[in-house]
Design a protein around this motif. Sequence first.
Motif, PDB file in Angstrom:
ATOM      1  N   GLU A  49       0.821  -1.216   0.000  1.00  0.00           N
ATOM      2  CA  GLU A  49       0.000   0.000   0.000  1.00  0.00           C
ATOM      3  C   GLU A  49       0.853   1.264   0.000  1.00  0.00           C
ATOM      4  N   GLU A  50       2.087   1.189   0.487  1.00  0.00           N
ATOM      5  CA  GLU A  50       3.010   2.319   0.463  1.00  0.00           C
ATOM      6  C   GLU A  50       4.237   1.923  -0.353  1.00  0.00           C
ATOM      7  N   SER A  52       6.848   3.267  -1.390  1.00  0.00           N
ATOM      8  CA  SER A  52       8.185   3.692  -0.972  1.00  0.00           C
ATOM      9  C   SER A  52       8.712   2.882   0.200  1.00  0.00           C
ATOM     10  N   ARG A  53       7.859   2.153   0.884  1.00  0.00           N
ATOM     11  CA  ARG A  53       8.274   1.439   2.099  1.00  0.00           C
ATOM     12  C   ARG A  53       7.834  -0.021   2.131  1.00  0.00           C
ATOM     13  N   GLU A  54       7.048  -0.463   1.160  1.00  0.00           N
ATOM     14  CA  GLU A  54       6.519  -1.827   1.183  1.00  0.00           C
ATOM     15  C   GLU A  54       6.739  -2.507  -0.164  1.00  0.00           C
ATOM     16  N   ARG A 107       7.871  -4.682   4.988  1.00  0.00           N
ATOM     17  CA  ARG A 107       7.497  -3.335   5.426  1.00  0.00           C
ATOM     18  C   ARG A 107       8.710  -2.644   6.032  1.00  0.00           C
ATOM     19  N   PRO A 137       6.635   9.782  -1.209  1.00  0.00           N
ATOM     20  CA  PRO A 137       5.600  10.627  -1.827  1.00  0.00           C
ATOM     21  C   PRO A 137       6.058  12.073  -1.908  1.00  0.00           C
ATOM     22  N   PHE A 257      -2.396   2.752  -5.725  1.00  0.00           N
ATOM     23  CA  PHE A 257      -1.117   3.040  -5.080  1.00  0.00           C
ATOM     24  C   PHE A 257      -0.630   4.371  -5.624  1.00  0.00           C
TER      25      PHE A 257
END
Length: 513
Positions: A49-50, A52-54, A107, A137, A257
């Motif tokens: 869902e993120e 940049s981090r997942e 994550r 983001p 996303f």
Amino acid sequence: MSQPARRTVLKASAAAGVLAAGPASTLLWTQPAVADAPGAEQIHLAYGEEPSREMTVSWATAASVRRPRLRLGRPGGDLGRTVRAETTTYVDGLNKVETYTHRVRLRGLRPDTEYVYEVLHDGAAPRRSTFRTAPAPGRVPFRFTSFGDLGAGDPKWKKSAVNGAVAVRQVERFNPLFHLLNGDLAYANNNADTQPQCWDAFMNNMSVSAANRPWMPAPGNHEVEAGGGDLGYASYATRFDLPDNHTRDYCGNWYSFQVGSVLFAVLDGNDLAVEDDASIDPATGQSVYISGYSEGAQLQWLERTLARARAGRHVDWIVVSLHQFAMSSSAASHGGDMGLREQLLPVLDRHAVDLVLCGHDHDYERTHPVRGTDPGSLLRPAVVDDRLDDIDTSKGTVHLILGGGGTASHDDTYLTDPDGDGVPDAFVRTQRLTYKADPDAKEKATWSAVRDPDQTYPYGVAVFDVDPGPLIGGRTTITVSYYHTPTATKTNPDPAPVLFDRFRIHRRRRDAH
């Protein structure tokens, strides 16, 4: 109607769900190694869902294995973090073959960072690759690619051609951050006696690129398989772990996303289109027809998602990916679909969507920017500007058909201009009809801007370069380049792409609002 049931087994794990990467010393196993275990294959990445981090890493094995796991590290360093995998299986309803897939949801990753990973299990050698997380983001430049209708990359499978393998390598040539795959993936339903094996071939072909960067798919009509559960999605849903749309029954069927200042909404066109072009159930002889299965849940989710994006200051662009389309002038066309025109296009108009990327017809076509409909028509999208370059998509949405990924059949013949007014005809699908559009339902394709009738080049890939621009509230652009992919031959197995169409879209950044 619920999502097909899944049988899930967690190997060496206390509980199901998301597992964050942790120190290897915290993960203890005592099972003995298994000699000659089947190796890991079909490795592919998807964003969480993120982005940049997942990151989710998925793979498959030919049988059950012990201690499937992932090791993670940075280039030049040790793979010092180990994460246990979740194992999910399904049994194909037609031939009873069981497929074993494994996934790790990572994550807490660092934005815009390269990682090295290995997937492994007891008794088999590890498989290694790398990935880069999305930037945090904000307003940053990046590249993505897109096409649909890929196939397994081998003509031994029905509906597949060797250019399906070439297309995967083309993605690697352009080195995008990620790839959007606009439906019709393996065409396994056209290989009903060997559906799982066809999927295996497709996934191994895709992994040439998808092991290095996320491939984010939309379901197409060929993902609806007889024997695949209530919706026919058992194979698709088991093999792909996608961002959560927070619905109880349809997680992964549609999702969104964000990368940089671009929101991507990936939709299930099978729910919205009236067309009936899915698998035939051999037990009943009837097609697996699922139009309207969500009873409006997908459109409600989309309305909320787009409204939230446009209400804030962090999203400049909205890109929608789905398989079916609202407009096509191909003579072999499925037809512009009234289900999409009635249900989807008003939502896209309300929230000023910039780009809609489709597949379904195996050709290339782009529209002028459109908004609203022409009076007295079959909800024909109205053209707001006829310029072919430097298009302001805040005033209208540009639709692209990118169905030349690599399948064996081609639709790159187009309806002509019988009236001599300079505007070709197009089919429109007004009701549930199998495969081809109603030949009596036609309209003038006033919305058609660029078509690719050169049958020397039936394949192609679109490349999108996002430029946020330097100024708050200033101009931001996306340059779209569509490349022909020449047909592969024995003497030229990896042909270089050939530029066919290039245009730029622009709008104002929303960070001054």
